[in-house]
Design an enzyme around this catalytic site. Structure first.
Site, short mmCIF file in Angstrom:
data_model
loop_
_atom_site.label_atom_id
_atom_site.label_comp_id
_atom_site.label_asym_id
_atom_site.label_seq_id
_atom_site.Cartn_x
_atom_site.Cartn_y
_atom_site.Cartn_z
N SER A 11 41.68 45.04 35.83
CA SER A 11 40.72 44.35 36.71
C SER A 11 41.39 43.98 37.92
O SER A 11 41.17 43.76 38.96
CB SER A 11 40.02 43.36 35.86
OG SER A 11 39.02 43.78 35.20
N THR A 12 42.55 43.85 37.91
CA THR A 12 43.76 43.08 38.56
C THR A 12 44.65 44.09 38.97
O THR A 12 45.01 45.00 37.97
CB THR A 12 43.83 41.49 38.86
OG1 THR A 12 44.57 41.42 37.20
CG2 THR A 12 42.66 40.85 38.43
#
Length: 147
Positions: A11-12
């Protein structure tokens, strides 16, 4: 010849894909697509779209965990329908799901529903915690802009 097409996502941008990549390679994936810094809630994931478009009859779409593919039951079912139309399969390494059998297809739907329930419970708890914090004059997160 049927292939295994892998997909890895974090996600990051500062998260690492190494664990997922190693597992997908060990599972025999011929090609691995990677999305970094992309939420599973987003349906617009460039590498995911490429991987899905690559699927042909007899191929298997492989992920490390079910939530790497999607975070909503509706989207999981849509993806599975796309794979089914192409006569391709889905495999999740962690949950040991393989839709090439009727039992695997059944387990896929059950675990997809459980994953969505878990996400909704976490969301409710987060919102409840934020509401209590606001009642106590605390507003976690990004600073608010003044009028």
């Amino acid at each position: 010849m049927p292939r295994k097409i892998g997909y890895a996502r974090v996600s990051t941008a500062d998260q690492n894909l190494d664990l997922q990549i190693a597992a997908l390679e060990k599972a025999g994936c011929n090609q691995i697509y990677r999305d970094q810094g992309v939420s599973g809630c987003q349906e617009n994931r460039p590498e995911f779209a490429k991987a899905l478009n690559e699927m042909k009859r007899g191929d298997t779409f492989v992920v490390w965990r079910l939530d790497r593919m999607s975070r909503s039951l509706r989207h999981l079912i849509e993806i599975n329908e796309t794979l089914t139309q192409r006569r391709a399969y889905f495999e999740s390494l962690t949950e040991k799901i393989d839709t090439s059998s009727p039992m695997g297809e059944f387990v896929f739907h059950i675990l997809g529903a459980v994953a969505q329930l878990e996400r909704e419970i976490i969301r409710e708890r987060t919102l409840a915690g934020l509401a209590i914090a606001a009642q106590n004059g605390r507003f976690p997160g990004r600073p608010r802009k003044c009028g």
